[in-house]
Design an enzyme around this catalytic site. Structure first.
Site, short mmCIF file in Angstrom:
data_model
loop_
_atom_site.label_atom_id
_atom_site.label_comp_id
_atom_site.label_asym_id
_atom_site.label_seq_id
_atom_site.Cartn_x
_atom_site.Cartn_y
_atom_site.Cartn_z
N LYS A 1 0.74 -1.38 -0.03
CA LYS A 1 0.27 -0.04 0.03
C LYS A 1 0.86 1.20 -0.10
O LYS A 1 0.52 2.27 -0.52
CB LYS A 1 -0.87 -0.02 1.27
CG LYS A 1 -2.11 -1.03 1.21
CD LYS A 1 -3.14 -0.58 2.07
CE LYS A 1 -4.41 -1.61 1.79
NZ LYS A 1 -5.51 -1.66 2.74
N LYS B 1 -5.19 -9.27 -7.27
CA LYS B 1 -6.30 -9.48 -6.35
C LYS B 1 -7.64 -8.71 -6.70
O LYS B 1 -7.10 -7.40 -7.27
CB LYS B 1 -5.92 -9.21 -4.89
CG LYS B 1 -6.81 -9.61 -3.80
CD LYS B 1 -6.45 -9.28 -2.54
CE LYS B 1 -6.46 -7.85 -2.46
NZ LYS B 1 -6.36 -7.41 -0.91
N LYS C 1 -11.37 -3.43 -4.02
CA LYS C 1 -12.33 -2.39 -4.18
C LYS C 1 -11.88 -1.16 -4.91
O LYS C 1 -12.71 -0.66 -5.65
CB LYS C 1 -12.81 -1.67 -2.85
CG LYS C 1 -13.35 -2.61 -1.67
CD LYS C 1 -13.33 -2.34 -0.49
CE LYS C 1 -13.52 -3.52 0.53
NZ LYS C 1 -13.48 -3.03 2.00
P1 TYM Z 1 -10.81 -5.79 4.05
O1 TYM Z 1 -11.57 -4.87 4.30
O2 TYM Z 1 -9.71 -5.51 2.93
O3 TYM Z 1 -11.50 -7.30 3.58
C1 TYM Z 1 -12.54 -7.92 4.41
C2 TYM Z 1 -12.40 -9.46 4.12
O4 TYM Z 1 -12.38 -9.74 2.60
C3 TYM Z 1 -11.31 -10.41 2.38
N1 TYM Z 1 -11.12 -10.10 0.85
C4 TYM Z 1 -11.02 -10.95 -0.03
N2 TYM Z 1 -11.05 -12.36 0.04
C5 TYM Z 1 -10.70 -13.13 -1.34
N3 TYM Z 1 -10.59 -12.50 -2.22
C6 TYM Z 1 -10.52 -11.20 -2.39
N4 TYM Z 1 -10.01 -10.57 -3.54
C7 TYM Z 1 -10.47 -10.39 -1.26
N5 TYM Z 1 -10.46 -9.13 -0.89
C8 TYM Z 1 -10.78 -8.96 0.56
C9 TYM Z 1 -10.31 -9.97 3.44
O5 TYM Z 1 -9.24 -11.16 3.41
C10 TYM Z 1 -11.03 -9.96 4.51
O6 TYM Z 1 -11.07 -11.01 5.29
N6 TYM Z 1 -7.58 -5.75 7.97
C11 TYM Z 1 -8.86 -6.13 7.31
C12 TYM Z 1 -10.01 -5.71 8.44
C13 TYM Z 1 -9.78 -6.05 9.62
C14 TYM Z 1 -9.87 -7.30 10.45
C15 TYM Z 1 -9.97 -7.22 11.41
C16 TYM Z 1 -10.22 -8.65 9.68
C17 TYM Z 1 -9.58 -5.15 10.71
N7 TYM Z 1 -9.73 -5.88 11.81
C18 TYM Z 1 -9.97 -8.21 12.52
C19 TYM Z 1 -10.26 -9.82 10.80
C20 TYM Z 1 -10.16 -9.56 12.17
C21 TYM Z 1 -9.07 -5.57 6.01
O7 TYM Z 1 -8.53 -4.86 5.60
O8 TYM Z 1 -9.87 -6.41 5.36
#
Ligand code: TYM
Length: 340
Positions: free
Chosen positions: A118, A201, A204
């Site tokens: 990032k 990947k 968003k």
């Molecule tokens: P975030 O918001 O980027 O994504 C949320 C969840 O979606 C999954 N994900 C994907 N899985 C498969 N293929 C993809 N292309 C894809 N894009 C996103 C992510 O793996 C995630 O599970 N840091 C985390 C949010 C977070 C969190 C937490 C997660 C904050 N605190 C505590 C678990 C526990 C994040 O940015 O996810």
């Protein structure tokens, strides 16, 4: 205390930075829904404080927070069964994060590949929050003594860091207070790829909307995006091995499997030898059948933001009731005087 002494408790979170994608749905949300039930207590969080590690327009952030909550509800998160709330309504996350900032080592943070991706060449200019982000994520999980964290593949390193933070805290303070959390990365679609480039990947933010399926896309858009997804000229092979070095083809097979609750092997067995003229329309129909009802329900829920706010408030109160005593005990362990 051993790991088994902790209540089996699922925690996971999702950032309201932009809309939800098919990657979020298959990699996380659908699996969160599946973990509801008697085996686990389930806690799901819209992590708005994580979103602001990069600039978010305030009005857009508030809308996105409600939209993500609507997406979770529409996908089948039951707000009576699970605790569903947004992070900033429960201050324990931030309070515990500070303590973890003091436990985690700079060297550990320097190894976080997502930060490197990032920040790119811009490490001097990104926010301090983006760098400290994994300590807040550890706090999210450990404020509830979360034992299981269902996430997509891209979050594995952060959940492993959470274990390291828990272990160091327990070691430094000579306690067995925080559980060593398990990442739960399962199923055929833990890394959904970009529809235009199977080596990236699905995310968003991306140059073209054709790269991803948004949870708010209508049936025609979903169908068009999948039919136009990049592929190669070969038909589908009869084993998964035959998809090696064919990332776009592999991705579409995995998406099909994720949506249909099948294994990727079973999809290949069913479509062995099929050309894209057969497979893509079948995938498009399946995706529309699974996703359209969710996007319809999201629009219905979004028409009543006050009801979403009410549900989030109720969830935050329930979350606070779990996290409050854990935070209190943490302060005691650390030796912070709380005399009021
Ligand atoms: P975030 O918001 O980027 O994504 C949320 C969840 O979606 C999954 N994900 C994907 N899985 C498969 N293929 C993809 N292309 C894809 N894009 C996103 C992510 O793996 C995630 O599970 N840091 C985390 C949010 C977070 C969190 C937490 C997660 C904050 N605190 C505590 C678990 C526990 C994040 O940015 O996810």
């Amino acid at each position: 205390m051993t790991e088994a002494a902790f209540t089996p408790r699922v925690f996971s979170g999702i950032k309201p930075s932009g809309g939800l994608t098919l990657g979020n749905y298959l990699g996380a949300i659908k699996r969160w829904v599946g973990m509801q039930g008697p085996e686990f207590e389930t806690i799901y969080c819209v992590v708005d404080l994580h979103a602001i590690t990069v600039w978010q327009d305030p009005a857009t952030l508030a809308d996105a927070t409600r939209e993500v909550a609507a997406g979770l509800l529409a996908s089948g998160i039951d707000p009576d069964d699970s605790i569903l709330f947004n992070q900033s309504q429960v201050p324990a996350h931030v309070e515990l994060a500070w303590i973890f900032n003091c436990v985690a080592r700079v060297g550990w943070m320097n190894r976080m590949t997502q930060f490197k991706d990032k920040a790119g060449k811009n490490t001097e200019k990104v926010s301090l929050g983006l760098y400290a982000y994994p300590a807040l994520m550890a706090a999210d999980i450990l404020a509830y003594h979360g034992t299981h964290v269902p996430v997509g593949e891209d979050q594995k390193q952060h959940v492993e860091l959470t274990r390291d933070i828990a272990a160091k805290f327990n070691h430094d303070y000579k306690v067995d207070f925080f559980p060593l959390t398990n990442p739960v990365i399962e199923g055929p679609a833990t890394r959904v790829m970009n529809l235009r480039d199977g080596t990236k990947k699905m995310s968003k933010s991306g140059e073209s909307d054709m790269e991803r399926i948004n949870m708010t896309d209508d049936a025609d858009t979903i169908s068009k995006k999948l039919k136009k997804a990049r592929t190669d000229p070969e038909p589908l092979p009869d084993t998964l091995k035959g998809l090696k070095d064919r990332p776009e083809a592999r991705n579409l097979v995995d998406i099909y499997a994720g949506l249909a609750d099948m294994t990727s092997e079973a999809v290949i067995a069913e479509y062995a030898g099929a050309g894209w003229g057969r497979f893509k329309p079948a995938l498009a129909d399946l995706a529309v059948a699974k996703l359209s009802p969710i996007s319809d329900e999201m629009s219905r829920l979004m028409a009543d933001p006050a009801e979403i706010d009410r549900l989030l408030a109720k969830g935050a109160e329930r979350a606070e009731a779990v996290a409050g005593p854990i935070l209190q005990k943490t302060y005691d362990i650390v030796g912070l005087v709380r005399s009021r």
